[in-house]
Design a protein around this motif. Structure first.
Motif, PDB file in Angstrom:
ATOM      1  N   ARG A  36      -2.484   2.451   0.094  1.00  0.00           N
ATOM      2  CA  ARG A  36      -2.026   2.662   1.013  1.00  0.00           C
ATOM      3  C   ARG A  36      -1.390   4.169   1.198  1.00  0.00           C
ATOM      4  O   ARG A  36      -1.536   4.848   2.138  1.00  0.00           O
ATOM      5  CB  ARG A  36      -0.595   1.875   1.086  1.00  0.00           C
ATOM      6  CG  ARG A  36       0.447   2.146   2.142  1.00  0.00           C
ATOM      7  CD  ARG A  36       1.638   1.195   2.064  1.00  0.00           C
ATOM      8  NE  ARG A  36       2.607   1.479   2.923  1.00  0.00           N
ATOM      9  CZ  ARG A  36       4.041   1.169   2.949  1.00  0.00           C
ATOM     10  NH1 ARG A  36       4.352   0.491   1.964  1.00  0.00           N
ATOM     11  NH2 ARG A  36       4.732   1.575   4.230  1.00  0.00           N
ATOM     12  N   PHE A  37      -0.876   4.773  -0.061  1.00  0.00           N
ATOM     13  CA  PHE A  37      -0.453   6.204   0.174  1.00  0.00           C
ATOM     14  C   PHE A  37      -1.353   7.357  -0.227  1.00  0.00           C
ATOM     15  O   PHE A  37      -1.347   8.381   0.256  1.00  0.00           O
ATOM     16  CB  PHE A  37       0.769   6.366  -0.955  1.00  0.00           C
ATOM     17  CG  PHE A  37       1.765   5.255  -0.505  1.00  0.00           C
ATOM     18  CD1 PHE A  37       2.553   5.400   0.702  1.00  0.00           C
ATOM     19  CD2 PHE A  37       2.269   4.518  -1.491  1.00  0.00           C
ATOM     20  CE1 PHE A  37       3.455   4.305   1.074  1.00  0.00           C
ATOM     21  CE2 PHE A  37       3.354   3.618  -1.222  1.00  0.00           C
ATOM     22  CZ  PHE A  37       4.067   3.848   0.013  1.00  0.00           C
ATOM     23  N   ALA A  38      -2.656   6.958  -0.935  1.00  0.00           N
ATOM     24  CA  ALA A  38      -3.562   7.983  -1.224  1.00  0.00           C
ATOM     25  C   ALA A  38      -4.763   7.602  -0.616  1.00  0.00           C
ATOM     26  O   ALA A  38      -5.667   8.160  -0.561  1.00  0.00           O
ATOM     27  CB  ALA A  38      -3.941   7.831  -2.805  1.00  0.00           C
ATOM     28  N   ASP A  39      -4.792   6.404   0.427  1.00  0.00           N
ATOM     29  CA  ASP A  39      -5.899   6.266   1.278  1.00  0.00           C
ATOM     30  C   ASP A  39      -7.220   5.933   0.482  1.00  0.00           C
ATOM     31  O   ASP A  39      -8.366   6.481   0.910  1.00  0.00           O
ATOM     32  CB  ASP A  39      -6.300   7.308   2.147  1.00  0.00           C
ATOM     33  CG  ASP A  39      -6.882   6.836   3.588  1.00  0.00           C
ATOM     34  OD1 ASP A  39      -6.994   5.605   3.794  1.00  0.00           O
ATOM     35  OD2 ASP A  39      -7.622   7.598   3.913  1.00  0.00           O
ATOM     36  N   LEU A  40      -7.158   5.476  -0.824  1.00  0.00           N
ATOM     37  CA  LEU A  40      -8.292   5.172  -1.714  1.00  0.00           C
ATOM     38  C   LEU A  40      -9.207   3.810  -1.186  1.00  0.00           C
ATOM     39  O   LEU A  40      -8.230   3.054  -0.885  1.00  0.00           O
ATOM     40  CB  LEU A  40      -7.824   5.132  -2.995  1.00  0.00           C
ATOM     41  CG  LEU A  40      -7.330   6.488  -3.678  1.00  0.00           C
ATOM     42  CD1 LEU A  40      -6.860   5.963  -5.203  1.00  0.00           C
ATOM     43  CD2 LEU A  40      -8.261   7.339  -3.789  1.00  0.00           C
ATOM     44  N   PRO A  41     -10.272   3.713  -1.215  1.00  0.00           N
ATOM     45  CA  PRO A  41     -10.931   2.680  -1.139  1.00  0.00           C
ATOM     46  C   PRO A  41     -10.443   1.574  -2.379  1.00  0.00           C
ATOM     47  O   PRO A  41     -10.255   1.992  -3.324  1.00  0.00           O
ATOM     48  CB  PRO A  41     -12.369   2.879  -1.037  1.00  0.00           C
ATOM     49  CG  PRO A  41     -12.400   4.192  -1.926  1.00  0.00           C
ATOM     50  CD  PRO A  41     -11.203   4.993  -1.802  1.00  0.00           C
ATOM     51  N   ALA A  45      -9.226   2.310  -6.409  1.00  0.00           N
ATOM     52  CA  ALA A  45      -7.998   1.705  -6.723  1.00  0.00           C
ATOM     53  C   ALA A  45      -8.039   1.013  -8.149  1.00  0.00           C
ATOM     54  O   ALA A  45      -7.457   1.197  -9.038  1.00  0.00           O
ATOM     55  CB  ALA A  45      -7.329   1.372  -5.725  1.00  0.00           C
ATOM     56  N   LEU A  46      -9.187  -0.062  -8.109  1.00  0.00           N
ATOM     57  CA  LEU A  46      -9.384  -0.967  -9.126  1.00  0.00           C
ATOM     58  C   LEU A  46      -9.627  -0.135 -10.300  1.00  0.00           C
ATOM     59  O   LEU A  46      -9.139  -0.549 -11.449  1.00  0.00           O
ATOM     60  CB  LEU A  46     -10.111  -2.012  -8.799  1.00  0.00           C
ATOM     61  CG  LEU A  46      -9.750  -2.852  -7.502  1.00  0.00           C
ATOM     62  CD1 LEU A  46     -10.752  -3.967  -7.188  1.00  0.00           C
ATOM     63  CD2 LEU A  46      -8.495  -3.672  -8.175  1.00  0.00           C
ATOM     64  N   SER A  47     -10.452   0.995 -10.079  1.00  0.00           N
ATOM     65  CA  SER A  47     -10.865   1.838 -11.249  1.00  0.00           C
ATOM     66  C   SER A  47      -9.788   2.423 -11.869  1.00  0.00           C
ATOM     67  O   SER A  47      -9.691   2.508 -13.175  1.00  0.00           O
ATOM     68  CB  SER A  47     -12.150   2.837 -10.751  1.00  0.00           C
ATOM     69  OG  SER A  47     -12.341   3.429 -11.880  1.00  0.00           O
ATOM     70  N   LEU A  48      -8.756   2.787 -10.989  1.00  0.00           N
ATOM     71  CA  LEU A  48      -7.698   3.661 -11.706  1.00  0.00           C
ATOM     72  C   LEU A  48      -6.820   2.789 -12.551  1.00  0.00           C
ATOM     73  O   LEU A  48      -6.288   3.425 -13.570  1.00  0.00           O
ATOM     74  CB  LEU A  48      -6.829   4.001 -10.516  1.00  0.00           C
ATOM     75  CG  LEU A  48      -7.382   5.271  -9.628  1.00  0.00           C
ATOM     76  CD1 LEU A  48      -6.688   5.524  -8.397  1.00  0.00           C
ATOM     77  CD2 LEU A  48      -7.503   6.578 -10.540  1.00  0.00           C
ATOM     78  N   VAL A  49      -6.717   1.445 -12.277  1.00  0.00           N
ATOM     79  CA  VAL A  49      -5.782   0.495 -13.156  1.00  0.00           C
ATOM     80  C   VAL A  49      -6.713  -0.121 -13.988  1.00  0.00           C
ATOM     81  O   VAL A  49      -6.067  -1.012 -14.838  1.00  0.00           O
ATOM     82  CB  VAL A  49      -4.935  -0.264 -12.230  1.00  0.00           C
ATOM     83  CG1 VAL A  49      -4.158   0.496 -11.268  1.00  0.00           C
ATOM     84  CG2 VAL A  49      -5.979  -1.383 -11.425  1.00  0.00           C
ATOM     85  N   THR A  50      -8.044  -0.192 -14.252  1.00  0.00           N
ATOM     86  CA  THR A  50      -8.655  -0.677 -14.972  1.00  0.00           C
ATOM     87  C   THR A  50      -9.632   0.172 -16.098  1.00  0.00           C
ATOM     88  O   THR A  50      -9.189   0.103 -17.215  1.00  0.00           O
ATOM     89  CB  THR A  50      -9.790  -1.942 -14.451  1.00  0.00           C
ATOM     90  OG1 THR A  50     -10.415  -0.823 -13.534  1.00  0.00           O
ATOM     91  CG2 THR A  50      -9.210  -3.000 -13.748  1.00  0.00           C
ATOM     92  N   GLU A  51     -10.546   0.699 -15.522  1.00  0.00           N
ATOM     93  CA  GLU A  51     -11.581   1.651 -16.456  1.00  0.00           C
ATOM     94  C   GLU A  51     -10.706   2.844 -16.851  1.00  0.00           C
ATOM     95  O   GLU A  51     -10.930   3.033 -18.158  1.00  0.00           O
ATOM     96  CB  GLU A  51     -12.591   1.991 -15.508  1.00  0.00           C
ATOM     97  CG  GLU A  51     -13.408   1.088 -15.088  1.00  0.00           C
ATOM     98  CD  GLU A  51     -14.618   1.502 -14.200  1.00  0.00           C
ATOM     99  OE1 GLU A  51     -15.321   2.482 -14.560  1.00  0.00           O
ATOM    100  OE2 GLU A  51     -14.867   0.835 -13.119  1.00  0.00           O
ATOM    101  N   ASN A  52     -10.036   3.497 -16.001  1.00  0.00           N
ATOM    102  CA  ASN A  52      -9.236   4.649 -16.653  1.00  0.00           C
ATOM    103  C   ASN A  52      -8.487   4.448 -18.061  1.00  0.00           C
ATOM    104  O   ASN A  52      -8.473   4.919 -18.755  1.00  0.00           O
ATOM    105  CB  ASN A  52      -8.884   5.341 -15.556  1.00  0.00           C
ATOM    106  CG  ASN A  52      -9.654   5.954 -14.441  1.00  0.00           C
ATOM    107  OD1 ASN A  52     -10.890   5.965 -14.624  1.00  0.00           O
ATOM    108  ND2 ASN A  52      -9.287   6.511 -13.357  1.00  0.00           N
ATOM    109  N   PRO A  53      -7.496   3.487 -17.746  1.00  0.00           N
ATOM    110  CA  PRO A  53      -6.435   3.123 -18.735  1.00  0.00           C
ATOM    111  C   PRO A  53      -7.201   2.631 -20.159  1.00  0.00           C
ATOM    112  O   PRO A  53      -6.937   3.114 -21.157  1.00  0.00           O
ATOM    113  CB  PRO A  53      -5.775   2.021 -18.176  1.00  0.00           C
ATOM    114  CG  PRO A  53      -5.629   2.274 -16.822  1.00  0.00           C
ATOM    115  CD  PRO A  53      -7.095   2.471 -16.504  1.00  0.00           C
TER     116      PRO A  53
END
Length: 97
Positions: A36-41, A45-53
Motif C-alpha cells: 500500500r505505502f511503498a507501492d511494491l508488487p 513485499a513477500l521477499s522483504l518479510v521472508t527471504e531478507n530476514p
C-alpha cells in the motif's frame, strides 16, 4: 529482551522507561503496508518479510524460501493478504478461518 522488561503499547514494544524497543507489527500487516505505502508488487513485499530476514539471521539454509531442504513452515494468506492458515513442519498448526 534478555533481562529487560518490555511492554506492548498499541503496536509498539517499549522498555519500562518508555524507550521504543521494537514493533509488534505482524508480518501479514507488514506485507499489506509495503504494498500500500511503498507501492511494491506482492512478490517483492513477500521477499522483504521472508527471504531478507532469513538471510540477515543466517537462516537462509533453513527458511525464507520454498526450496528442497528448507523447513516446511509456511503462512498461507487469503486474497486480502490476511492469515488463512499456518503450517509448521509440514502440518497445519492452526487455521485462522
Amino acid at each position: 529482551w534478555g533481562d529487560r522488561e518490555v511492554r506492548l503499547q498499541r503496536e509498539e514494544v517499549r522498555l519500562a522507561d518508555g524507550t521504543l524497543a521494537g514493533s509488534a507489527l505482524t508480518l501479514d500487516h507488514a506485507v499489506r503496508n509495503a504494498i500500500r505505502f511503498a507501492d511494491l508488487p506482492l512478490t517483492e513485499a513477500l521477499s522483504l518479510v521472508t527471504e531478507n530476514p532469513a538471510r540477515v539471521l543466517s537462516l537462509s539454509q533453513e527458511g525464507g524460501t520454498l526450496t528442497v531442504g528448507a523447513s516446511a513452515d509456511l503462512v498461507l494468506l487469503d486474497s486480502d493478504l490476511t492469515i488463512w492458515a499456518t503450517i509448521r513442519e509440514g502440518g497445519i498448526a492452526s487455521a485462522h478461518r
